[in-house]
Design an enzyme around this catalytic site. Structure first.
Site, PDB file in Angstrom:
ATOM      1  N   HIS A 277      43.056  29.204  29.899  1.00  0.00           N
ATOM      2  CA  HIS A 277      41.935  30.363  29.632  1.00  0.00           C
ATOM      3  C   HIS A 277      42.399  31.323  31.028  1.00  0.00           C
ATOM      4  CE1 HIS A 277      37.803  32.138  29.021  1.00  0.00           C
ATOM      5  NE2 HIS A 277      38.638  33.214  29.456  1.00  0.00           N
TER       6      HIS A 277
ATOM      7  N   HIS B 273      43.635  35.377  31.898  1.00  0.00           N
ATOM      8  CA  HIS B 273      43.657  36.747  31.385  1.00  0.00           C
ATOM      9  C   HIS B 273      44.775  37.073  32.423  1.00  0.00           C
ATOM     10  CE1 HIS B 273      40.421  36.846  28.684  1.00  0.00           C
ATOM     11  NE2 HIS B 273      39.983  35.960  29.605  1.00  0.00           N
TER      12      HIS B 273
ATOM     13  N   HIS C  50      36.680  34.061  22.708  1.00  0.00           N
ATOM     14  CA  HIS C  50      35.767  34.112  23.529  1.00  0.00           C
ATOM     15  C   HIS C  50      34.190  33.844  22.616  1.00  0.00           C
ATOM     16  CE1 HIS C  50      38.771  35.076  26.581  1.00  0.00           C
ATOM     17  NE2 HIS C  50      37.799  35.328  27.491  1.00  0.00           N
TER      18      HIS C  50
ATOM     19  N   GLU D  36      29.724  32.955  26.224  1.00  0.00           N
ATOM     20  CA  GLU D  36      29.877  32.954  27.599  1.00  0.00           C
ATOM     21  C   GLU D  36      28.451  33.706  27.999  1.00  0.00           C
ATOM     22  OE1 GLU D  36      32.680  35.976  28.855  1.00  0.00           O
ATOM     23  OE2 GLU D  36      32.693  35.439  31.045  1.00  0.00           O
TER      24      GLU D  36
ATOM     25  N   ASP E 185      40.309  31.856  34.313  1.00  0.00           N
ATOM     26  CA  ASP E 185      39.751  33.112  33.472  1.00  0.00           C
ATOM     27  C   ASP E 185      40.518  34.510  34.369  1.00  0.00           C
ATOM     28  OD1 ASP E 185      38.290  34.660  31.873  1.00  0.00           O
ATOM     29  OD2 ASP E 185      36.271  34.335  32.668  1.00  0.00           O
ATOM     30  N   ASP E 186      40.020  34.990  35.423  1.00  0.00           N
ATOM     31  CA  ASP E 186      40.379  36.062  36.005  1.00  0.00           C
ATOM     32  C   ASP E 186      40.497  35.784  37.528  1.00  0.00           C
ATOM     33  OD1 ASP E 186      40.596  38.418  33.822  1.00  0.00           O
ATOM     34  OD2 ASP E 186      38.712  37.177  33.769  1.00  0.00           O
TER      35      ASP E 186
HETATM   36  N1  ADE Z   1      38.407  39.748  29.773  1.00  0.00           N
HETATM   37  C1  ADE Z   1      39.048  39.309  30.715  1.00  0.00           C
HETATM   38  N2  ADE Z   1      37.726  38.266  31.301  1.00  0.00           N
HETATM   39  C2  ADE Z   1      37.019  38.072  30.417  1.00  0.00           C
HETATM   40  C3  ADE Z   1      36.004  37.301  30.289  1.00  0.00           C
HETATM   41  N3  ADE Z   1      35.595  36.314  31.147  1.00  0.00           N
HETATM   42  N4  ADE Z   1      35.220  37.411  29.187  1.00  0.00           N
HETATM   43  C4  ADE Z   1      35.629  38.498  28.164  1.00  0.00           C
HETATM   44  N5  ADE Z   1      36.415  39.107  28.446  1.00  0.00           N
HETATM   45  C5  ADE Z   1      37.377  38.924  29.516  1.00  0.00           C
HETATM   46 ZN    ZN Z   2      38.093  35.172  29.511  1.00  0.00          ZN
END
Ligand code: ADE
Ligand code: ZN
Length: 348
Positions: free
Chosen positions: A26, A28, A206, A209, A287-288
């Site tokens: 996971h 992005h 997703h 969350e 994630d990011d």
């Molecule tokens: N796009 C990038 N990060 C995300 C996240 N945590 N939740 C949903 N969309 C995303």
């Molecule tokens: Zn994500």
């Protein structure tokens, strides 16, 4: 049966977490764009940024919820224009992943963020594909791409994006669903996910969350997903928790992200240890990472620092789950699992 690694001292955790072969499921890739690279690409491509410096941009990384982050994330991605930009972004991520002991990475990418600005699909997929290939030759990392649909847009737009990407069908292994969750239930994308299933693509989404547990059930029942991204709100429905445990549906949990986006007030209050205890196939992911303060290994180490109930057995289990839940070929997964078991056996 779980082997007895409980005699391994906790002091060995940092070394074991780093050396464990791990899969990142996971990430992005646009969320790995560091402010320094954003500025470099903006300059190269003549894109004006509303921030005076790298420090000013980084200072803006203070989020109240998912949407407040997404606004910045899409603005950051606007500097990506050429195939070489996507290659550079991918290589910067893989260099960090290699240092963190990642042996397998499945990269989410958001084509709609780029095609809407006139960037050709060929540049997006071509650059990321080259990065995946170079990750293999340079660091021995096995890597593949997962194309994500933006859920705040319509299903028709998702379908058009899929059609646009099909000339590169062999360059991505699956599809996902991301962006603003609340108000955009999985059912909205049932037709496009059915078409992806018919094309033999893996499916993930997703769910849970910021959205309710019902979105997790919806993703399983209406989209036939094989993994749930995040999924931490499953605990609001005990029957769903039992189902996820029985099916061993993997959850790709992102601890630092969850704190930055205020899904949990702190890592100490994160529910990942409870999810593991309930027998769920939980995995750790970043994630990011450029926005949330850490790449994969930092997610593991911060979690183990914050939660004293997590020890060597859980370190082994989390790494194991990540490898088992990956879409890599079976023989690769088996090889990494043997390496993981040998590492822990030699430490015990
Ligand atoms: N796009 C990038 N990060 C995300 C996240 N945590 N939740 C949903 N969309 C995303
Ligand atoms: Zn994500």
């Amino acid at each position: 049966m779980t082997p007895d690694f409980s005699r391994i001292p906790r002091s060995r955790l940092p070394e074991l977490l780093q050396r464990s072969p791990k899969a990142e499921l996971h990430i992005h890739i646009e969320g790995s764009l560091e402010p320094e690279l954003i500025f470099e690409l903006a300059q190269r491509n003549g894109v004006a940024l509303p921030y005076a410096s790298v420090a000013a941009l980084r200072a803006a990384y203070s989020f109240t919820d998912l949407q407040s982050f997404l606004d910045l994330y899409y603005a950051g991605a606007s500097v990506l224009q050429t195939e070489d930009d996507f290659l550079a972004m991918g290589m910067a991520y893989f260099e960090r992943a290699a240092a963190d002991g990642v042996v397998r990475a499945e990269l989410f990418f958001d084509p709609q963020t780029h095609t809407v600005r006139g960037v050709p699909m060929a540049a997006v997929i071509g650059g990321l594909r080259r990065a995946c290939q170079q990750a293999g030759s340079r660091w021995g990392i096995s890597a593949d791409l997962i194309l994500c649909f933006l859920r705040h847009l319509s299903e028709d737009e998702a379908m058009q994006t899929l059609e646009q990407a099909l000339p590169w069908r062999d360059h991505f292994i699956g599809v996902g669903l991301d962006s603003s969750e609340r108000g955009h239930p999985p059912e909205k994308f049932a037709r496009v996910f059915a078409r992806c299933g018919a094309l033999g693509l893996h499916r993930v989404a997703h769910a849970g969350e910021e959205g309710p547990a019902a979105y997790i059930s919806g993703a399983l029942d209406r989209l036939q997903v094989e993994r749930i991204d995040h999924g931490v709100r499953c605990t609001e429905d005990p029957e769903l928790v039992a189902r996820l445990a029985a099916q061993r549906t993997p959850l790709t949990v992102c601890p630092l992200s969850n704190v930055k986006l205020r899904v949990f007030p702190s890592l100490a209050q994160h529910n990942i240890a409870d999810l593991l205890q309930a027998g769920l196939c939980v995995t750790v992911n970043s994630d990011d990472p450029a926005y949330f303060g850490g790449y994969l290994l930092q997610n593991y180490t911060a979690l183990f620092d914050a939660l004293p109930q997590l020890g060597p057995v859980q370190a082994w289990q989390l790494a194991r789950n990540s490898l088992e839940a990956s879409f890599a070929p079976l023989e690769d997964r088996q090889r990494w699992l043997r390496q993981l078991d040998d590492l822990f056996a030699s430490a015990a």
